[in-house]
Write an enzyme that holds these catalytic residues in place. Structure first.
Site, short mmCIF file in Angstrom:
data_model
loop_
_atom_site.label_atom_id
_atom_site.label_comp_id
_atom_site.label_asym_id
_atom_site.label_seq_id
_atom_site.Cartn_x
_atom_site.Cartn_y
_atom_site.Cartn_z
N ILE A 184 0.86 -1.19 0.00
CA ILE A 184 0.00 0.00 0.00
C ILE A 184 0.89 1.23 0.00
O ILE A 184 1.55 1.54 0.99
CB ILE A 184 -0.93 -0.01 1.23
N ASP A 185 0.93 1.91 -1.11
CA ASP A 185 1.83 3.05 -1.30
C ASP A 185 1.02 4.34 -1.30
O ASP A 185 0.34 4.67 -2.27
CB ASP A 185 2.59 2.90 -2.62
N THR A 186 1.10 5.08 -0.19
CA THR A 186 0.35 6.33 -0.08
C THR A 186 0.88 7.40 -1.03
O THR A 186 0.21 8.41 -1.28
CB THR A 186 0.40 6.87 1.35
#
Length: 313
Positions: A184-186
């Site tokens: 999960i890459d913000t």
């Protein structure tokens, strides 16, 4: 045998200071310099005190524990019992790692068994070990061990942080479900500029069984010209025509590039016992390997973590 008290004091001051600094680094606390210096000086003076025959009682384990407790209190203060105990345990663990490392390097550098036997003392049926470590040896080896320890702790923290952002991903496409792990890459803000649809990145190998072999190979090679020609000319691509998107993006060198993407039926993300479903999403293909250690095969767009559908378990 001559003992230079000033050299021993300075050496112990340095070693205790390094151990306390490492304790603060592991615990995420930066002690004030005067606190660190005071605690290190206390430890160094205690070492000198043990060399005075009339103060032999200072070598008792209760005195050792009291001095270490006091050093931690001076360095980091007292905010709660739990915090204080964690500081203390970290201090002891680092001390044991450093002592064990020094001892291991000391014996590893011995070139013959005669050197080992020369350091053994037999008295009254008991065997003790005599260690002869120079100040230079102690400092250099300490730096090596500390460097290795800090790299280990840093990599462990990085791994733990990474694991907190790893999710189970289900890709529903053309009646088939593909499972993989996604990061999960913000910071991922890639959208299709025409439809404003978020784009998640997936290794092409994860869906290679659904796509034509020639297309998969061209995606791995990064040849977008041949990819585009395959899309328009290959017979097997007809069933994908209504799903295909070409998404422009800026690469590392800030030049405009293009990415092949497909519209899935559904993307399901499971993270922290929560399930998220997203239908409005594109799957962009990466021809290489996203993670060097293979811990994840996709980069999840943060907007996919909005539509919570259920909880696991």
């Amino acid at each position: 045998m001559a003992i230079y008290a000033d050299i021993i004091f300075l050496r112990e001051l340095l070693v205790d200071g390094i151990i306390l600094l490492l304790t603060g680094w592991v615990r995420g606390v930066r002690p004030k310099p005067w606190r660190l210096l005071t605690a290190s000086a206390l430890g160094a003076m205690y070492t000198l005190a043990m060399l005075i025959p009339s103060l032999g009682g200072m070598y008792h384990i209760l005195i050792k524990l009291f001095i270490s407790f006091l050093m931690i209190y001076i360095s980091f203060g007292y905010y709660s019992l739990q915090t204080y105990l964690r500081d203390l345990i970290s201090f002891y663990l680092i001390s044991f790692v450093l002592a064990g490392g020094l001892l291991g390097i000391y014996y590893m550098l011995m070139s013959s068994s005669q050197q080992v036997w020369a350091n053994l003392i037999f008295t009254g049926g008991e065997v003790t070990t005599k260690l002869q470590m120079g100040t230079f040896y102690l400092i250099v080896c300490s730096m090596v061990i500390i460097y290795l320890w800090m790299n280990f702790v840093r990599s462990k923290r990085k791994q733990q942080l990474m694991e907190q952002h790893i999710a189970d991903v289900e890709l529903h496409l053309a009646g088939q479900v593909t499972h993989c792990h996604g990061l999960i890459d913000t910071g991922n803000q890639l959208y299709d500029p025409l439809t404003k649809t978020p784009v998640m990145i997936v290794e092409v190998n994860q869906l290679a069984h659904l796509l034509p072999f020639a297309l998969v190979e061209q995606l791995k090679q990064g040849d977008m010209n041949r990819v585009l020609s395959t899309i328009t000319e290959h017979e097997d691509m007809e069933k994908w025509q209504d799903r295909i998107r070409i998404v422009p993006y800026r690469g590392v060198n800030r030049n405009a590039q293009f990415m092949l993407a497909l519209r899935p039926d559904l993307v399901r993300v499971k993270h922290n016992e929560i399930v998220y479903d997203a239908a409005k999403v594109l799957i962009g293909f990466d021809g290489g390997q996203l993670s060097a250690d293979g811990s994840y095969q996709a980069i999840v767009h943060p907007s996919l973590m909005i539509n919570q559908t259920s909880s696991v378990g």
